[in-house]
Every structure is written in structure tokens, then in C-alpha cells.
Motif scaffolding. Structure first.
Motif, PDB file in Angstrom:
ATOM      1  N   ARG A 172     -15.209   4.056 -10.799  1.00 56.57           N
ATOM      2  CA  ARG A 172     -15.792   2.717 -10.908  1.00 56.57           C
ATOM      3  C   ARG A 172     -14.904   1.794 -11.756  1.00 56.57           C
ATOM      4  O   ARG A 172     -14.853   0.584 -11.518  1.00 56.57           O
ATOM      5  CB  ARG A 172     -17.190   2.800 -11.547  1.00 56.57           C
ATOM      6  CG  ARG A 172     -18.255   3.343 -10.601  1.00 56.57           C
ATOM      7  CD  ARG A 172     -18.570   2.315  -9.520  1.00 56.57           C
ATOM      8  NE  ARG A 172     -19.628   2.757  -8.617  1.00 56.57           N
ATOM      9  CZ  ARG A 172     -20.091   2.024  -7.597  1.00 56.57           C
ATOM     10  NH1 ARG A 172     -19.568   0.825  -7.348  1.00 56.57           N
ATOM     11  NH2 ARG A 172     -21.036   2.476  -6.817  1.00 56.57           N
TER      12      ARG A 172
ATOM     13  N   GLU B 256     -19.916  -2.468 -20.263  1.00 53.93           N
ATOM     14  CA  GLU B 256     -19.333  -3.749 -19.842  1.00 53.93           C
ATOM     15  C   GLU B 256     -19.741  -4.920 -20.742  1.00 53.93           C
ATOM     16  O   GLU B 256     -19.170  -5.996 -20.656  1.00 53.93           O
ATOM     17  CB  GLU B 256     -19.676  -4.064 -18.384  1.00 53.93           C
ATOM     18  CG  GLU B 256     -21.116  -4.488 -18.130  1.00 53.93           C
ATOM     19  CD  GLU B 256     -21.367  -4.878 -16.663  1.00 53.93           C
ATOM     20  OE1 GLU B 256     -20.401  -5.062 -15.916  1.00 53.93           O
ATOM     21  OE2 GLU B 256     -22.556  -4.971 -16.281  1.00 53.93           O
ATOM     22  N   HIS B 257     -20.742  -4.687 -21.622  1.00 54.61           N
ATOM     23  CA  HIS B 257     -21.169  -5.761 -22.521  1.00 54.61           C
ATOM     24  C   HIS B 257     -20.084  -6.138 -23.518  1.00 54.61           C
ATOM     25  O   HIS B 257     -19.915  -7.304 -23.859  1.00 54.61           O
ATOM     26  CB  HIS B 257     -22.397  -5.323 -23.339  1.00 54.61           C
ATOM     27  CG  HIS B 257     -23.697  -5.664 -22.683  1.00 54.61           C
ATOM     28  ND1 HIS B 257     -24.100  -6.956 -22.490  1.00 54.61           N
ATOM     29  CD2 HIS B 257     -24.690  -4.892 -22.197  1.00 54.61           C
ATOM     30  CE1 HIS B 257     -25.288  -6.965 -21.898  1.00 54.61           C
ATOM     31  NE2 HIS B 257     -25.660  -5.722 -21.700  1.00 54.61           N
TER      32      HIS B 257
ATOM     33  N   LEU C 171     -14.363  -2.354 -11.232  1.00 55.82           N
ATOM     34  CA  LEU C 171     -15.335  -3.221 -11.926  1.00 55.82           C
ATOM     35  C   LEU C 171     -14.676  -4.495 -12.437  1.00 55.82           C
ATOM     36  O   LEU C 171     -13.581  -4.457 -12.985  1.00 55.82           O
ATOM     37  CB  LEU C 171     -15.947  -2.485 -13.124  1.00 55.82           C
ATOM     38  CG  LEU C 171     -17.153  -1.592 -12.894  1.00 55.82           C
ATOM     39  CD1 LEU C 171     -17.608  -0.998 -14.231  1.00 55.82           C
ATOM     40  CD2 LEU C 171     -18.302  -2.374 -12.253  1.00 55.82           C
ATOM     41  N   GLU C 172     -15.391  -5.612 -12.272  1.00 58.15           N
ATOM     42  CA  GLU C 172     -14.857  -6.884 -12.753  1.00 58.15           C
ATOM     43  C   GLU C 172     -14.532  -6.843 -14.248  1.00 58.15           C
ATOM     44  O   GLU C 172     -13.521  -7.367 -14.700  1.00 58.15           O
ATOM     45  CB  GLU C 172     -15.881  -8.007 -12.518  1.00 58.15           C
ATOM     46  CG  GLU C 172     -15.981  -8.432 -11.059  1.00 58.15           C
ATOM     47  CD  GLU C 172     -17.276  -9.189 -10.757  1.00 58.15           C
ATOM     48  OE1 GLU C 172     -17.941  -9.661 -11.716  1.00 58.15           O
ATOM     49  OE2 GLU C 172     -17.649  -9.278  -9.564  1.00 58.15           O
ATOM     50  N   ARG C 173     -15.421  -6.220 -15.005  1.00 57.23           N
ATOM     51  CA  ARG C 173     -15.213  -6.184 -16.457  1.00 57.23           C
ATOM     52  C   ARG C 173     -14.606  -4.855 -16.878  1.00 57.23           C
ATOM     53  O   ARG C 173     -14.946  -4.298 -17.929  1.00 57.23           O
ATOM     54  CB  ARG C 173     -16.548  -6.434 -17.161  1.00 57.23           C
ATOM     55  CG  ARG C 173     -17.084  -7.849 -16.865  1.00 57.23           C
ATOM     56  CD  ARG C 173     -18.526  -8.017 -17.294  1.00 57.23           C
ATOM     57  NE  ARG C 173     -18.657  -8.085 -18.737  1.00 57.23           N
ATOM     58  CZ  ARG C 173     -18.863  -9.215 -19.415  1.00 57.23           C
ATOM     59  NH1 ARG C 173     -19.001 -10.360 -18.781  1.00 57.23           N
ATOM     60  NH2 ARG C 173     -18.965  -9.188 -20.713  1.00 57.23           N
TER      61      ARG C 173
ATOM     62  N   MET D   7     -21.826   2.449 -17.530  1.00 59.54           N
ATOM     63  CA  MET D   7     -20.964   1.269 -17.517  1.00 59.54           C
ATOM     64  C   MET D   7     -21.739  -0.026 -17.768  1.00 59.54           C
ATOM     65  O   MET D   7     -21.179  -1.013 -18.227  1.00 59.54           O
ATOM     66  CB  MET D   7     -20.209   1.180 -16.191  1.00 59.54           C
ATOM     67  CG  MET D   7     -19.101   2.205 -16.036  1.00 59.54           C
ATOM     68  SD  MET D   7     -17.911   2.219 -17.445  1.00 59.54           S
ATOM     69  CE  MET D   7     -18.563   3.588 -18.429  1.00 59.54           C
ATOM     70  N   SER D   8     -23.031  -0.016 -17.449  1.00 56.43           N
ATOM     71  CA  SER D   8     -23.778  -1.260 -17.637  1.00 56.43           C
ATOM     72  C   SER D   8     -23.975  -1.570 -19.130  1.00 56.43           C
ATOM     73  O   SER D   8     -24.218  -2.722 -19.490  1.00 56.43           O
ATOM     74  CB  SER D   8     -25.107  -1.235 -16.877  1.00 56.43           C
ATOM     75  OG  SER D   8     -26.019  -0.362 -17.470  1.00 56.43           O
ATOM     76  N   GLN D   9     -23.845  -0.596 -20.017  1.00 56.91           N
ATOM     77  CA  GLN D   9     -23.741  -0.949 -21.437  1.00 56.91           C
ATOM     78  C   GLN D   9     -22.294  -1.231 -21.814  1.00 56.91           C
ATOM     79  O   GLN D   9     -21.991  -2.182 -22.524  1.00 56.91           O
ATOM     80  CB  GLN D   9     -24.277   0.177 -22.344  1.00 56.91           C
ATOM     81  CG  GLN D   9     -25.762   0.366 -22.270  1.00 56.91           C
ATOM     82  CD  GLN D   9     -26.520  -0.918 -22.430  1.00 56.91           C
ATOM     83  OE1 GLN D   9     -26.409  -1.569 -23.461  1.00 56.91           O
ATOM     84  NE2 GLN D   9     -27.287  -1.308 -21.424  1.00 56.91           N
TER      85      GLN D   9
ATOM     86  N   LEU E 126     -22.767   4.337 -13.330  1.00 59.64           N
ATOM     87  CA  LEU E 126     -23.059   2.896 -13.363  1.00 59.64           C
ATOM     88  C   LEU E 126     -23.966   2.544 -14.544  1.00 59.64           C
ATOM     89  O   LEU E 126     -23.799   1.489 -15.175  1.00 59.64           O
ATOM     90  CB  LEU E 126     -23.697   2.465 -12.037  1.00 59.64           C
ATOM     91  CG  LEU E 126     -22.710   2.377 -10.864  1.00 59.64           C
ATOM     92  CD1 LEU E 126     -23.458   2.258  -9.544  1.00 59.64           C
ATOM     93  CD2 LEU E 126     -21.747   1.203 -11.051  1.00 59.64           C
ATOM     94  N   ASP E 127     -24.922   3.423 -14.830  1.00 64.94           N
ATOM     95  CA  ASP E 127     -25.813   3.156 -15.973  1.00 64.94           C
ATOM     96  C   ASP E 127     -25.009   3.131 -17.276  1.00 64.94           C
ATOM     97  O   ASP E 127     -25.233   2.278 -18.141  1.00 64.94           O
ATOM     98  CB  ASP E 127     -26.919   4.214 -16.053  1.00 64.94           C
ATOM     99  CG  ASP E 127     -27.809   4.209 -14.805  1.00 64.94           C
ATOM    100  OD1 ASP E 127     -27.688   3.270 -13.991  1.00 64.94           O
ATOM    101  OD2 ASP E 127     -28.603   5.153 -14.642  1.00 64.94           O
TER     102      ASP E 127
END
Lengths: 433, 433
Positions: free
Chosen positions: A288, A261-262, A292-294, A257-259, A254-255
Motif C-alpha cells: 500500500r 497517514e495523519h 498511497l497519496e500520503r 495506515m489510516s493513523q 489499511l487500518d
């Protein structure tokens, strides 16, 4: 799937270099267009801004309507649900508390020769903050740019935020109000940067411009640099996670993916000392990415620029990290402080498994505007200092001039700058009577 | 003769604005040439540098001869007379003593929620310093650029200094040695900037480039900005002297001429509350211009860009000064400290009649690399901080994540960044069992 590398492989160095030099961003060359826009705004002021806004944002303004009125801002802010309002206030409070500590001290001292020396910090008088419209219109970025400016003591802080087709993001206006922004203009693009730098009949010019933007905004900032100060030109976001096996692979996924997804050009890297853990994280990412939406954006970023690198030990991880000079560095290892001590080049470090990078994007306290594209080798995240400047102070006593003047005379002569020398000589002659 | 202005004249505001916006520098557009040179050096490395040096500096080098050897440096340094060596050492000592005080502190604290926050400063690993050849090859600038870098802790400091026709300035090499410079290359122009930024077979790339140069060097620095850090792009030098009648007009005249003699585009301004004193200074300037070695340059600067401004009182002087935002500001008044306290925008302030600006060029201690062209509104002189960068640190405890995590979840959702939110949610779920 991302690239899998191992420092034990014979071709590691070549592959790692390729990863470092991968061109992630293909900026369109908009420089000529931007030059014309800036010239137009300098020449025709408000009229140019109004026409360009009509063309690019499909929005008809008259100059008097460029700024949001206090009533318009209040009406927009009233639309924000309580949970979001409270979250923004919590974030603002924590960001302010962190940045207040960055306020620098003035200094003054008298040296043995009798010279009184020092410096003094003062705030920039007026600053402009560019806020993108549409998808990338982040209220958190308003806080991250505006709060350091206000903590620094900037008197006048103006925001420009385009509202294409008239669509306004109430959270951006609320963030601006919470941060103490003084003026908000519904304009964007290179024309907004030009208006902030040179001023128009309606918009007074500022001294410093910060904030992210698209290729047009970036090119405009480069062009007005010198006339005003600018912050860095930000590239796509990046994260490097260094994790040992004692982590939940899904958290690390998740960490990453949190970049990712930008932006499809974002880069997420994992370095681990356990190849099996690396594979487990990659599997967790795939899982994931199913929901994930993005996922389209995050998946493209991970496929094109992601990497899982296996190292022999954490010292090797630290060495590679310094070559990457990551914007965000997460240290999910048993002793993150020890590993942090071995790192020299990183924009922001997040220590331990309870500090996902996303905390730093919103409520950690430190700034989330950070150096990208390996520029952490030579630059820092946004801070209060970006909105201040230092004036050096010197006062020579007669004794100090007697002691230091002759060396200045010699050096002026050696540089063939006669008047420099004479300005000292004339005074020494009087002193030595 | 310069312009004479008075704030009591009805057309003052228009004339003052014209003075502020006078275009003093006509930079030739060398951008295309510079782009080609940089591309050539990136592509062909040493070979391109050698060929360009042959073309522009009429100097045949082979790559092994680009760097001065220790023996060559020692031989050049041995040519410097004792007086100059001692003057350079005095200057270096004073500059070092001032800049050591700029070393910033790291900070770390734990906040009430249990988050451990802070930041850490580290030095840039490698820096390059451009030193012009020929007339503007100033050993004092070597000290002013190199000493802050070494005080910051830069591991590797390289200088490039062109030696057109093979002519070497021994004082530059001695200043480099005194300042602790590690490598000196006899190359210049855009090719030197490209070599420093991208590296060649012989020259390892650096992370930050500072130092003055001509239009080619300035354009090259702009182009490599982002790949490496750069310092400001300096314009022509400026001085503003605020002086009351209790000064020797000749001293003030010499101070004005010590900027004017740098460059025909330099600007020297006097503000005084006594019109008669202003005229006396202008007369003293004319007298000095009869004999000064660089009278052609100084005279052109004074005629084209000089001004004597009469004000009603010193408060008015401070207001005008802030609009000018001068690089150098000399306060020759009865209470310079009081006047200094009213000034917000200036690169360096020199207090009192015993502190001619030339002292600051050499031996005062503060840096002489200062913001020009009104950029003191938003930027500072060169300092130790220019060779350092700050990494922010955050560590959330489980309690801190419990306290701050929910706000991050809300904001991530409001920005449609789902993975950001999930990276927090996954951890909170574990914490809340």
C-alpha cells in the motif's frame, strides 16, 4: 519496516518498554513567544489580534471583518457539493444521536438524618472551539467538538479558524453551520486562544476552549488554563489493532495506515497471535505504501514508530494493550466482545472486522477527540460532560443539623478552625434552646 | 471593614468589576526550582527524594523508611481520642453514601442502521493524593480525596504527607486508614509530586494525582499534567452568602468568617436585599473578630477582600452570583429552593439557615474540593468521575457499514485522508460482492 517483537523472545520486556517510552514528538519550546502574544492581546485587544494575523497569516483584517458574516458563510456553504453536504449531515446526525445519550441526570434525595442532598448539572455559558487552518483543517473535527457543546446546552459557541493568505475551507464553515455554531472568526494561533480566553473589543470571552492545534496553540491553551477550562492537549494519533489470522491482511494494513497517514509522529501497532499473519500484514503495508497519496508521511510513521507484536494468546494481547492504553483500539478477533471485556485502558474500542477505525473518525457516533500518549489510563474522549459542570446541593433540616452538627464541631476543633465550629455551635444552641 | 456596594449606586458596575478581578494571590514564581526538582527525582529516584526531604523537611529518611509501616500507622491512630475517631467515621460514612450515588452507568444500544454503540466506565488503576503538612494538614481533605477514589474502584491509592521535623498528624493517618488508603509516604513538596508521577525505586508511579498544596506543589502538578492526570489547581477559598433580613446577623458573620479564617487571601462576600441587615452583619463580624483565634488571618481577609453588596431584590442577587461563580454559595432566604433554581454557576450550594457552609466541609456528604476563582463557570467539585474514565464502544454490522460507510468515504476524501477512505472501501467492496 516497523519493529517486530515477540513476547516469547528473551529481550521482549526491554524492547516493549522502549516502544512505550519512545518520544514521538519534539515540541519546539514556544512558551516565551506564546506568553508575549497572550500579554499583547490582553493589553491591546483587537489591535494586537489584527497585527498578529497580518504577520502570521499574511492577511489584513479590520476588527469588523474578523467574524464571517452570515452572508459570507452562506456563500462559502453554497460551494460545497451535494455529496459532501449529505455526508456531513449524516455524520452530524449520528454524532448528535450518540452524544444526546450522554446528557447526565440531576439527583436529589433525603437521607435518614433529614438532610436533602443532590447535585445539578448545568451547561457552560460560552465555549470557543479552535479549528486549525491549512492541511489539518478537518470539518469532521468541527462536528466532533461543536455538537457535544450544543447538546450540552452551551448558549454561545464561537469558532476561530485561521485563513492563511485568505484561503477558506468551505467544508469547515458548513460543518460549523450544521453543528449550530454561533460565531466564526478568521483568526488563529496563540492570538486566537488569547482572544477567546480574555476577550477583545470584538470577541467576547468564553468559559471553555477546546479543539486541536499546533505547538503555539497547545502552549497557549496550557497558559490560559484556569482562567478558562480547556480540553486535553492532544498528542500524535495512535492505533493498536489486535487481530487473529482470520482477517484480510490488506484491511488491517489499511487500518494501520489510516493513523500513520495523519502525521509522521503517529503510531500504528499490530498485536497478533499468529506471527505469519503479522508478516503478511507488514507485506500488505509495504504494498500500500507504494501508491498511497500520503505515503511519505505514512511510511515515516510506520518505519519509525510502527510495530508488529506476536503474542502467545489473546489474554497476553489484552495485558499489553492495557500497558499501551491506546487512543484507538481495534479488535479484529472471533469474539471481540469477550476480548473487550478484558481491556481496561483505551480511548475508543472498535469491535470486529466491519468496524474500521475510520468509521469512528466520521460517522460512528462516538467522539473522535480521544486521549493520546497513554493518557487513556486517566482520561476520556471529549463528551457532553466537558461542556457541563455539576453544582452540589445540601440542605440540612434542624434534625439533620442536630444529628450531624456535633461531628462537624469536633472536626473543626481538631483542624483549629474555630469559626467553622462556631457557625455550627451557634445554630445548635438555638435548636437545643 | 470590607467594601460596601449597592447596585443602586451609579459607580456600582465599576466597583463590582474591580471586586471580581481583584488579584488575591501572588504566587511566587517557583517554576524553575520545581523543574529542577522534578528532573532530579526522575534521574536519581529515591536518592533525590531523600536528599530533598532532608533539605526541606529537616528529616533524615532512608528509602525503606519513606512509607509508614502498618505498625507505625496503628500506633499513630491509637493516639486519636474517641470523639475525634467517631467524628471522622461519621464524616466518612456520609461522604461515602453521597459519592456512591455518583457511580456512572455503562450504556449500550443498537441503532436503526445496525451499529451497536455505547460506552463503559472504568477506574483509574493507581492514584496519588497529596496532603499538605503542618498548619493546613486537614484530615477532612484526606477523606474528601480518598473516598471518591476508593468508591470509583481505584486499586492502589497512595498518600504523600510531609512530616517536617518528623512531626506527624495522627488524624491524617487515621483518616487515611478509614478511607482505605493503601500506602502513606512521609514526603512532600514538588519531590513528592515527581515521585508519584514518575515513580522511584520505592514508590510505584500512579496515573492520577489530586489534593491541595502550596505554590511548589501546584507548579509541580501543572508540570506533570499529561504524564498523569491531575485535579484542579485550587486557589484561595471563597464564600458568597445571599441572605435576607430574617437571619441572625451573628450566624451569617460566623459563616463569612469560616472562609476568611482559612487564609488571608480567602474571600467572603455577602449579598442582601436589606442594607441595614448588611450593616448588622458587618458589625457582628467586627465583634467576632475581637475574639476569634485566627482573627489576624480572618480580619485581613475580610478587610482586603470582603464585601457587603446591597441589591434591590433576589433576582439581582442571582445575577450577581452567576458573575461571581462562587466556590461556596449559601442561600439564607425564605425560599432557598426557588433562588437556587435561578443560579447557574456555583461549586456547591447550601440551602437555608440550618446549613452553614462548615457542614459541607466535614459531614454534609458532598465533596469539599470545589472550583475556586470563578472556575465554577466551567468546572465541578471533585467526584467519583475524576477517578474514572470512559471508553467508547462501536461495532458496525455489515448492514451498518453499508449504510454509513459511503459517508465516511466522502468525508475522508474531502479531508485528503486516502487510507481512511480505503479502509472502508475495501470492506464495502467485499460486502457488495
Amino acid at each position: 519496516m516497523p519493529v517486530f517483537l515477540s513476547t516469547s523472545a528473551p529481550d521482549f520486556e526491554a524492547k516493549f518498554r522502549a516502544l512505550l517510552s519512545a518520544k514521538r514528538e519534539d515540541s519546539p519550546d514556544v512558551d516565551d513567544t506564546v506568553a508575549r502574544i497572550i500579554a499583547d492581546v490582553r493589553c491591546r485587544g483587537d489591535r494586537a489580534v489584527v497585527e498578529l494575523t497580518e504577520r502570521f497569516d499574511r492577511l489584513t483584517l479590520d476588527p469588523a471583518g474578523m467574524a464571517f458574516t452570515a452572508e459570507e458563510i452562506a456563500a462559502q456553504c453554497a460551494k460545497v457539493p451535494d455529496a459532501e453536504r449529505q455526508a456531513l449531515e449524516t455524520a452530524a446526525e449520528r454524532i448528535r444521536a450518540y452524544h444526546v445519550r450522554q446528557l447526565p441526570d440531576d439527583q436529589q434525595w433525603t437521607d435518614p438524618e433529614g438532610a436533602t442532598l443532590g447535585w445539578r448539572w448545568t451547561a457552560v455559558s460560552a465555549a470557543g472551539l479552535y479549528v486549525p487552518g491549512g492541511l489539518a483543517s478537518y470539518p469532521s473535527s468541527v462536528l466532533m467538538n461543536a455538537i457535544p457543546a450544543k447538546v450540552a446546552g452551551v448558549d454561545r459557541l464561537a469558532i476561530t479558524v485561521p485563513t492563511p493568505d485568505g484561503v477558506v475551507n468551505p467544508l469547515v464553515l458548513l460543518a460549523a453551520r450544521i453543528a449550530g455554531v454561533d460565531e466564526v472568526y478568521r483568526i488563529g494561533g496563540a492570538q486566537a486562544i488569547a482572544a477567546l480566553a480574555y476577550g477583545t473589543e470584538t470577541i467576547a470571552p468564553v468559559d471553555k476552549i477546546t479543539g486541536p492545534g499546533n505547538a503555539f496553540v497547545a502552549a497557549a491553551k496550557r497558559r490560559v488554563f484556569g482562567k478558562v477550562g480547556i480540553d486535553m492537549i492532544a498528542g500524535p494519533s495512535e492505533i493498536l489493532v489486535i487481530a487473529d489470522r482470520d482477517n484480510d491482511p490488506d484491511w488491517i494494513a489499511l487500518d494501520l495506515m489510516s493513523q500513520a497517514e495523519h502525521d509522521e509522529s503517529a503510531q500504528s501497532l499490530l498485536i497478533t497471535d499468529d506471527a505469519e499473519f503479522g508478516r503478511a500484514v507488514a507485506e500488505a503495508v509495504e504494498k500500500r505504501l507504494e501508491t498511497l497519496e500520503r505515503r511519505a508521511i505514512a511510511g515515516a510513521s510506520w518505519r519509525d514508530f510502527g510495530a508488529v507484536i506476536t503474542v502467545a494468546d489473546l489474554d497476553e494481547a489484552a495485558e499489553l494493550s492495557d500497558r499501551i492504553a491506546p487512543e484507538h483500539l481495534e479488535l479484529c478477533v472471533a469474539d471481540p466482545e469477550a476480548l473487550s471485556g478484558k481491556i481496561r485502558h483505551a480511548g475508543a474500542i472498535f469491535l470486529g472486522q466491519w468496524t474500521p477505525e475510520a468509521i469512528g473518525d466520521y460517522v460512528g457516533g462516538p467522539n473522535h477527540v480521544l486521549p493520546t500518549a497513554r493518557s487513556a489510563r486517566f482520561s476520556s474522549g471529549l463528551s457532553v460532560l466537558d461542556f457541563m459542570k455539576r453544582t452540589t446541593l445540601s440542605k440540612m433540616s434542624p434534625d439533620a443539623l442536630r444529628a450531624c452538627g456535633p461531628a462537624a464541631e469536633v472536626l473543626a476543633k481538631s483542624e483549629s478552625l474555630e469559626a467553622h465550629g462556631l457557625s455550627v455551635t451557634a445554630r445548635l444552641r438555638k435548636l437545643n434552646g
